[in-house]
Design a protein around this motif. Sequence first.
Motif, PDB file in Angstrom:
ATOM      1  N   SER A 112      15.982  -6.735   3.853  1.00 39.24           N
ATOM      2  CA  SER A 112      15.037  -7.832   4.085  1.00 39.24           C
ATOM      3  C   SER A 112      14.146  -8.101   2.878  1.00 39.24           C
ATOM      4  O   SER A 112      13.585  -7.173   2.286  1.00 39.24           O
ATOM      5  CB  SER A 112      14.155  -7.519   5.301  1.00 39.24           C
ATOM      6  N   GLU A 113      13.998  -9.389   2.563  1.00 36.28           N
ATOM      7  CA  GLU A 113      13.164  -9.783   1.430  1.00 36.28           C
ATOM      8  C   GLU A 113      11.700  -9.440   1.662  1.00 36.28           C
ATOM      9  O   GLU A 113      10.978  -9.121   0.714  1.00 36.28           O
ATOM     10  CB  GLU A 113      13.316 -11.276   1.169  1.00 36.28           C
ATOM     11  N   PHE A 114      11.236  -9.480   2.915  1.00 40.24           N
ATOM     12  CA  PHE A 114       9.812  -9.257   3.180  1.00 40.24           C
ATOM     13  C   PHE A 114       9.383  -7.838   2.829  1.00 40.24           C
ATOM     14  O   PHE A 114       8.202  -7.575   2.616  1.00 40.24           O
ATOM     15  CB  PHE A 114       9.455  -9.568   4.645  1.00 40.24           C
ATOM     16  N   ILE A 115      10.337  -6.911   2.750  1.00 43.48           N
ATOM     17  CA  ILE A 115       9.992  -5.547   2.333  1.00 43.48           C
ATOM     18  C   ILE A 115      10.387  -5.287   0.882  1.00 43.48           C
ATOM     19  O   ILE A 115       9.692  -4.568   0.156  1.00 43.48           O
ATOM     20  CB  ILE A 115      10.625  -4.493   3.276  1.00 43.48           C
ATOM     21  N   LYS A 116      11.473  -5.915   0.425  1.00 41.49           N
ATOM     22  CA  LYS A 116      11.899  -5.699  -0.964  1.00 41.49           C
ATOM     23  C   LYS A 116      10.892  -6.263  -1.962  1.00 41.49           C
ATOM     24  O   LYS A 116      10.621  -5.645  -3.002  1.00 41.49           O
ATOM     25  CB  LYS A 116      13.278  -6.320  -1.181  1.00 41.49           C
ATOM     26  N   ALA A 117      10.336  -7.439  -1.674  1.00 44.62           N
ATOM     27  CA  ALA A 117       9.431  -8.098  -2.632  1.00 44.62           C
ATOM     28  C   ALA A 117       8.171  -7.274  -2.910  1.00 44.62           C
ATOM     29  O   ALA A 117       7.822  -7.062  -4.075  1.00 44.62           O
ATOM     30  CB  ALA A 117       9.073  -9.495  -2.145  1.00 44.62           C
ATOM     31  N   PRO A 118       7.446  -6.780  -1.880  1.00 44.56           N
ATOM     32  CA  PRO A 118       6.250  -5.992  -2.201  1.00 44.56           C
ATOM     33  C   PRO A 118       6.556  -4.671  -2.895  1.00 44.56           C
ATOM     34  O   PRO A 118       5.787  -4.227  -3.754  1.00 44.56           O
ATOM     35  CB  PRO A 118       5.596  -5.762  -0.831  1.00 44.56           C
ATOM     36  N   LEU A 119       7.684  -4.031  -2.548  1.00 44.05           N
ATOM     37  CA  LEU A 119       8.037  -2.791  -3.229  1.00 44.05           C
ATOM     38  C   LEU A 119       8.344  -3.054  -4.698  1.00 44.05           C
ATOM     39  O   LEU A 119       7.952  -2.272  -5.580  1.00 44.05           O
ATOM     40  CB  LEU A 119       9.232  -2.130  -2.535  1.00 44.05           C
ATOM     41  N   ALA A 120       9.031  -4.168  -4.973  1.00 41.61           N
ATOM     42  CA  ALA A 120       9.306  -4.539  -6.361  1.00 41.61           C
ATOM     43  C   ALA A 120       8.016  -4.876  -7.100  1.00 41.61           C
ATOM     44  O   ALA A 120       7.844  -4.535  -8.279  1.00 41.61           O
ATOM     45  CB  ALA A 120      10.271  -5.723  -6.407  1.00 41.61           C
ATOM     46  N   ARG A 121       7.090  -5.545  -6.409  1.00 45.77           N
ATOM     47  CA  ARG A 121       5.806  -5.919  -7.029  1.00 45.77           C
ATOM     48  C   ARG A 121       4.994  -4.684  -7.394  1.00 45.77           C
ATOM     49  O   ARG A 121       4.407  -4.605  -8.480  1.00 45.77           O
ATOM     50  CB  ARG A 121       5.009  -6.799  -6.061  1.00 45.77           C
ATOM     51  N   LEU A 122       4.972  -3.682  -6.516  1.00 47.48           N
ATOM     52  CA  LEU A 122       4.223  -2.460  -6.815  1.00 47.48           C
ATOM     53  C   LEU A 122       4.881  -1.692  -7.959  1.00 47.48           C
ATOM     54  O   LEU A 122       4.184  -1.160  -8.834  1.00 47.48           O
ATOM     55  CB  LEU A 122       4.133  -1.589  -5.568  1.00 47.48           C
ATOM     56  N   ALA A 123       6.208  -1.626  -7.976  1.00 46.13           N
ATOM     57  CA  ALA A 123       6.891  -0.944  -9.073  1.00 46.13           C
ATOM     58  C   ALA A 123       6.578  -1.614 -10.408  1.00 46.13           C
ATOM     59  O   ALA A 123       6.417  -0.948 -11.433  1.00 46.13           O
ATOM     60  CB  ALA A 123       8.404  -0.936  -8.827  1.00 46.13           C
ATOM     61  N   SER A 124       6.442  -2.927 -10.375  1.00 46.17           N
ATOM     62  CA  SER A 124       6.180  -3.684 -11.604  1.00 46.17           C
ATOM     63  C   SER A 124       4.752  -3.527 -12.094  1.00 46.17           C
ATOM     64  O   SER A 124       4.424  -4.011 -13.192  1.00 46.17           O
ATOM     65  CB  SER A 124       6.506  -5.166 -11.383  1.00 46.17           C
ATOM     66  N   GLU A 125       3.893  -2.863 -11.300  1.00 48.24           N
ATOM     67  CA  GLU A 125       2.551  -2.544 -11.787  1.00 48.24           C
ATOM     68  C   GLU A 125       2.609  -1.679 -13.041  1.00 48.24           C
ATOM     69  O   GLU A 125       1.637  -1.588 -13.783  1.00 48.24           O
ATOM     70  CB  GLU A 125       1.750  -1.814 -10.700  1.00 48.24           C
ATOM     71  N   LEU A 126       3.752  -1.038 -13.276  1.00 47.63           N
ATOM     72  CA  LEU A 126       3.905  -0.252 -14.490  1.00 47.63           C
ATOM     73  C   LEU A 126       4.065  -1.143 -15.716  1.00 47.63           C
ATOM     74  O   LEU A 126       4.084  -0.650 -16.839  1.00 47.63           O
ATOM     75  CB  LEU A 126       5.100   0.694 -14.367  1.00 47.63           C
ATOM     76  N   GLY A 127       4.186  -2.460 -15.498  1.00 49.17           N
ATOM     77  CA  GLY A 127       4.126  -3.386 -16.619  1.00 49.17           C
ATOM     78  C   GLY A 127       5.450  -3.932 -17.094  1.00 49.17           C
ATOM     79  O   GLY A 127       5.593  -4.243 -18.280  1.00 49.17           O
ATOM     80  N   ALA A 128       6.427  -4.064 -16.196  1.00 51.47           N
ATOM     81  CA  ALA A 128       7.720  -4.606 -16.597  1.00 51.47           C
ATOM     82  C   ALA A 128       8.367  -5.279 -15.394  1.00 51.47           C
ATOM     83  O   ALA A 128       8.048  -4.947 -14.243  1.00 51.47           O
ATOM     84  CB  ALA A 128       8.624  -3.496 -17.125  1.00 51.47           C
ATOM     85  N   PRO A 129       9.284  -6.216 -15.612  1.00 50.10           N
ATOM     86  CA  PRO A 129       9.928  -6.903 -14.486  1.00 50.10           C
ATOM     87  C   PRO A 129      10.793  -5.946 -13.676  1.00 50.10           C
ATOM     88  O   PRO A 129      11.300  -4.949 -14.201  1.00 50.10           O
ATOM     89  CB  PRO A 129      10.774  -7.986 -15.166  1.00 50.10           C
ATOM     90  N   PRO A 130      11.005  -6.240 -12.395  1.00 45.96           N
ATOM     91  CA  PRO A 130      11.780  -5.338 -11.542  1.00 45.96           C
ATOM     92  C   PRO A 130      13.236  -5.187 -11.963  1.00 45.96           C
ATOM     93  O   PRO A 130      13.895  -4.232 -11.556  1.00 45.96           O
ATOM     94  CB  PRO A 130      11.666  -5.969 -10.146  1.00 45.96           C
ATOM     95  N   SER A 131      13.759  -6.092 -12.785  1.00 42.37           N
ATOM     96  CA  SER A 131      15.140  -5.981 -13.247  1.00 42.37           C
ATOM     97  C   SER A 131      15.297  -4.998 -14.395  1.00 42.37           C
ATOM     98  O   SER A 131      16.416  -4.651 -14.777  1.00 42.37           O
ATOM     99  CB  SER A 131      15.657  -7.342 -13.704  1.00 42.37           C
TER     100      SER A 131
END
Length: 501
Positions: free
Chosen positions: A197-216
């Motif tokens: 589900s996108e509703f859970i993938k998007a926030p997890l990706a956003r928090l991971a990107s707090e390290l300063g890089a895109p989720p890809s």
Amino acid sequence: MQEYDVVIIGAGHNGLVCAAYLLKAGYSVLLLEKRSVPGGAATTEEALPEEAPGFKFNLCAIDHEFIHLGPVVEELELHKYGLEYLFCDPVVFCPHPDGKYFLGHRSVEKTCAEIERYSPRDAKRYAEFAEHWQRVIGAMIPMFNAPPKSLIDIVGNYDIKKIQDLFSVLGSPNKTLDLIRTMLNSAEDVVNEWFDSEFIKAPLARLASELGAPPSMKTLGVGMIMMAMRHNPGMARPKGGTGALVKALLNLVTSLGGKVLTDQQVKQVMVDNGRAVGVQTINGEEYRATKGVISNIDAKRLFLHLMNSSDVDAADPDLRDRLDRRIVNNNETILKIDLAMSEPLRFEHHNHRDEYLIGSVLIADSVKQVEKAHSDPSQGIIPDDDPSMYVVQPTMLDPSMAPDGQHTLWIEYFAPYKIAGLEGTGQYGTGWTDELKNKVADRCIDKLAEYAPNVKNATIARRVESPAELGARLGAFNGNYYHIDMSLDQMIFVPTLARNR
């Protein structure tokens, strides 16, 4: 000329922690801070004294997680010096455009119950996901809390529970290879592997990107710990704002005889016969250090800007080139927005509950939106056509930060430090101007209003700080408030300066 055992450049929270340990070990310590207030990126200030008196704003750092993975708070007994942590629960709220939302609690079980309303399969997977990353964190903590490259110290930090965690993720060749594969993967790869589900993938990706890089970005799989830490050890904020941590450290440092001087920007590190023996400030003052000089600022500014090249070359003829070429800055930093508000946000389209506002609020509609929010800045592009943001209403957890019944809002928006095509113009040659920063801030508020329509009418006053202004205030090289990009290669594989040599 004043003399101390140790002189520390910068009085941010890391420098103050370092000073506290040195003082407890019996050394005399001086900290020199370029601003009029100590704290670096960890200050809380009345930033709008005329427009909004009595409103206290965290001007950079806000949510504290990593500090609870180590022993600093307990070892320094900071509670005796005024520090009180307030733990968030819920820890994150992310509304989705279709009316769903991700509500993460400190409890994994409660979080799974929220997810199950929309996806029983993802709820089951989330329980497994959280357990896996908790074990990874347990296995990593001894490495966090040991000197770099010190195998003896690392091994000595493992207790029975952490050994169990280590073997649970590295106990067989297959497990070891799987963990390496995960760490080398991107955050996007990891969330796609675990969830539907996108509703859970998007926030997890956003928090991971707090390290300063895109989720890809490959090697950012480690960013999954950013959500896992919110379950354990938990996400907390000092009562009174992030600056309360600095205040407690200052109380400790001064009680032990340490000295902190503000408005003292260091111009140069003085070197004599290959040893750092003191510093000189831009005011012409000199402060001598009998044991050493410690830097609370990034390595590039220290060795490339505050030292004579001949002194650096004499110590290591390759050091300046390695620092210049190996330490990467991808041009991403933040545009910071602070609002003084007459009432809290209301998420009218998502069955609003006040508890949504206790933790962090993520505006992350999709992994694709988060990707654009982090990839555009590296190209010098402002990703403001559909902003993704990290939003906090601190006064829902700590009402002391605003006048009775009123609130503050903290917004972090990723943006380029230097704007493509505008280099050499505007603030510090970055292309940013007052007009542009406010235009971008308007766009962010418009986006937030799609979810919380009352944000505009409730705003009493606003403060917007461009990436260029934030970088100048913090003294952050190219606006990088982490000092270097927090990618796996730079967090683990930069041995040049390890062991403080």
